[in-house]
Motif scaffolding. Structure first.
Motif, mmCIF file in Angstrom:
data_model
loop_
_atom_site.group_PDB
_atom_site.id
_atom_site.type_symbol
_atom_site.label_atom_id
_atom_site.label_comp_id
_atom_site.label_asym_id
_atom_site.label_seq_id
_atom_site.Cartn_x
_atom_site.Cartn_y
_atom_site.Cartn_z
ATOM 1 N N LYS A 1 106.606 -17.067 91.398
ATOM 2 C CA LYS A 1 105.715 -17.278 90.252
ATOM 3 C C LYS A 1 104.747 -18.424 90.494
ATOM 4 O O LYS A 1 105.055 -19.376 91.219
ATOM 5 N N ALA B 1 105.109 -9.132 94.595
ATOM 6 C CA ALA B 1 105.166 -9.117 93.129
ATOM 7 C C ALA B 1 105.091 -10.541 92.597
ATOM 8 O O ALA B 1 106.094 -11.133 92.213
ATOM 9 N N GLU C 1 104.245 -13.291 89.900
ATOM 10 C CA GLU C 1 104.139 -13.356 88.448
ATOM 11 C C GLU C 1 103.435 -14.653 88.048
ATOM 12 O O GLU C 1 103.605 -15.676 88.701
ATOM 13 N N GLN D 1 102.540 -17.440 84.985
ATOM 14 C CA GLN D 1 102.894 -17.973 83.669
ATOM 15 C C GLN D 1 101.791 -18.945 83.268
ATOM 16 O O GLN D 1 101.463 -19.858 84.034
ATOM 17 N N PHE E 1 100.268 -21.700 80.584
ATOM 18 C CA PHE E 1 100.587 -22.645 79.512
ATOM 19 C C PHE E 1 99.289 -23.051 78.815
ATOM 20 O O PHE E 1 98.458 -23.721 79.414
ATOM 21 N N PHE F 1 102.469 -14.154 81.703
ATOM 22 C CA PHE F 1 103.334 -14.540 80.593
ATOM 23 C C PHE F 1 102.673 -15.733 79.895
ATOM 24 O O PHE F 1 102.353 -16.729 80.541
ATOM 25 N N ALA F 2 102.469 -15.608 78.597
ATOM 26 C CA ALA F 2 101.734 -16.639 77.860
ATOM 27 C C ALA F 2 102.683 -17.564 77.113
ATOM 28 O O ALA F 2 103.665 -17.115 76.513
ATOM 29 N N THR F 3 102.375 -18.842 77.149
ATOM 30 C CA THR F 3 103.146 -19.827 76.384
ATOM 31 C C THR F 3 102.182 -20.861 75.799
ATOM 32 O O THR F 3 101.104 -21.080 76.345
#
Lengths: 363, 363
Positions: A60, A94, A96, A98, A100, A123-125
């Protein structure tokens, strides 16, 4: 009323008439122009293999946008970063992502989350908190992006609101037209804040990670007095003084209100970064708006300028003076801007936008 | 009106009269009782050295609370996990904690962020999205906590709203008192959803990581018809039918409204987990409320029950029937609950709360 801690005062949320969402096209163009620079930077300077390997467990990459507000600008910037990173990997891997999204705790994260792009590849935070402090665990972020935010200071320097100080900024809300002590206090606060910002990021950014900053600063060879935005803030300040004269608000409140932002010179910025020592400056250059926009700020209408100022300053002004003065203030401001020479006098220069690419040195 | 996707309907935000914050003392007590179990679990079952070593670069532990709502329950649960983890490290080691608070995109994250404990020992982040899908990068979380949430399904099974299906649930909003096909459709949807939940978590939880679930389920040896909460939902459903009879809302709307949650038996839960195969069940036991609370649910007043139902269901009901019916519905509900035998008849049993500790098997 007490002086406003910027801690709690982000740009306007939601998507109403004076929302940041609908009044940040200037910033949006800047982010658009910076896209190519960021793409090149990631292609040339980001050593993805340092963080990702087909054999290693780690698959990631973490990206942070600091001072993201509510979109859409942050989504454009992030999407560009993701696309630039994806170019570095073959489809077989693969990876990924993330992301922020950070802004003050009182930022409208609900609106931000609701407007996240549906087709995002990450992936959203959301991360609440001022970026002068730590926001992330050590070495946990690989790419940091921060645009139109570093010039906001953590607070107005105390001296400026102290009647007994030579830096007292009576009857003004900005630093350029007062005694030199006001300017000096602002410059010192700015340096302190950027030191804190860099100190926190030095811990959070993994060694070899990149940080792309887009910072409004003084055009080369110009003084703060010649900066058009500061001149406009001068006009806004004079509206407040008028309203105090007319008894619509208290003189004390005007005297204790100051904008917590500073337009540094490129030189000032470079020297703080060098003194910090944790980052190498990989690239530093001015955004070239003239080439793409053909004139920038100077051609904007007073009504747009008033809405733009309002989308950013409404929270600060409400907290300090109360909500009831806001409409009147900004309609005065728009009128005065129509009559002002700031938009026509060629001595006033728009702030430059400095693109700075930093790399976290390997410890 | 269309059937409500739960995707967009978390518990009530803010801190008003019917907010989840002010109407979740039952869940809060459960979280409190589970604290000791989680403390023991982390002490005995969490191999911190697997993730942290003084020599390795990695010094952070990531914790996620899924279906966190707006606090304060989530903060209590998280604080307990952090304290349990801190006990595993000597002070010399500088471990950092990052906590991911997750709930639906429409959850009130603004309230959640504003109420974060000031003295927290962790970096806080918010993660918008339903937990039936992926929320985090692979193997990026070390401890997952999820309480009073897994019984919420991703949607009402379609058949239940289909006039031509034997599972049509006409005139009822819950599954226990209709034809057996309704119950079967609910059970199948629940299994599908828990499979998705476990599949996503199996990817996100690092090998050796722990997942603590607190799941309301049927008391051992009781049927869904004997479950007091389902009986109460039956009373709520009968209020809707009454309102339709009086012409206050449409019969069609009542027929197409169903609660998307299911109280499984311990057996049902265990078999989905075993079929998934990625987790070992390290501990499974019922919370013992009787010992600490001396009677639980049964002694709660109808007004409290009405407020609690409202704090959780108001969003769903508003979206389906419109906001104007909400006050009337819940005042009828409170009245009917006063007259109902659900609170006094000993045949009705509160749902049990099952504490399940799972460990991600090493691949």
């Amino acid at each position: 009323m007490a002086s406003a801690p910027t801690q709690s005062l982000p740009a306007n949320g939601g998507d109403g008439l004076y929302s940041y969402t609908r009044n940040s096209t200037f910033q949006k163009r800047g982010v658009e122009i910076a896209k190519a620079l960021i793409k090149e930077s990631i292609a040339e300077k980001f050593d993805a293999n340092r963080f990702i390997s087909p054999l290693a467990a780690s698959t990631k990459l973490c990206i942070a946008d600091l001072g993201c507000s509510v979109g859409p600008n942050t989504f454009i910037a992030v999407q560009n970063i993701i696309e630039s990173l994806e170019l570095k990997f073959s489809s077989a891997e693969a990876i990924e992502f993330q992301v922020f999204f950070n802004d003050f705790t009182s930022n409208d994260f609900n609106t931000l989350f609701r407007s996240l792009p549906c087709d995002r590849h990450y992936f959203a935070t959301g991360v609440p908190g001022g970026f002068h402090d730590r926001l992330f665990p050590k070495a946990s972020i690989h790419i940091i992006h921060c645009s139109y935010a570093v010039h906001w200071m953590s607070k107005v320097p105390k001296e400026v609101m102290d009647k007994d100080s030579p830096a007292w900024n009576k009857g003004r809300i900005d630093y350029a037209y007062g005694p030199p002590e006001v300017h000096e206090a602002y410059a010192a606060q700015f340096v302190k804040d950027v030191e804190r910002f860099l100190g926190a990021r030095a811990q959070e950014l993994a060694c070899g990670g990149l940080m792309a900053l887009l910072v409004p600063c003084l055009s080369s060879g110009t003084t703060a007095q010649q900066c058009s935005i500061i001149a406009m803030a001068g006009v806004l300040g004079s509206c407040l003084v008028d309203m105090a004269t007319e008894g619509l608000l208290s003189e004390n409140d005007v005297d204790s209100f100051n904008l917590p932002r500073y337009y540094a010179s490129q030189q000032e910025l470079e020297s703080v970064i060098e003194r910090n020592g944790s980052f190498s400056i990989e690239r530093i250059e001015l955004l070239d708006r003239a080439k793409t926009d053909g004139g920038t700020m100077r051609v904007r209408a007073p009504s747009m300028i008033a809405s733009s100022f309002r989308s950013i300053l409404e929270g600060l002004i409400k907290e300090h003076f109360g909500a009831e003065i806001v409409d009147g203030l900004f309609s005065r401001f728009e009128k005065k801007m129509e009559e002002s020479s700031v938009l026509s006098d060629p001595r006033y220069k728009s702030p430059s936008e400095l693109f700075i690419l930093l790399k976290r040195k390997v410890a």
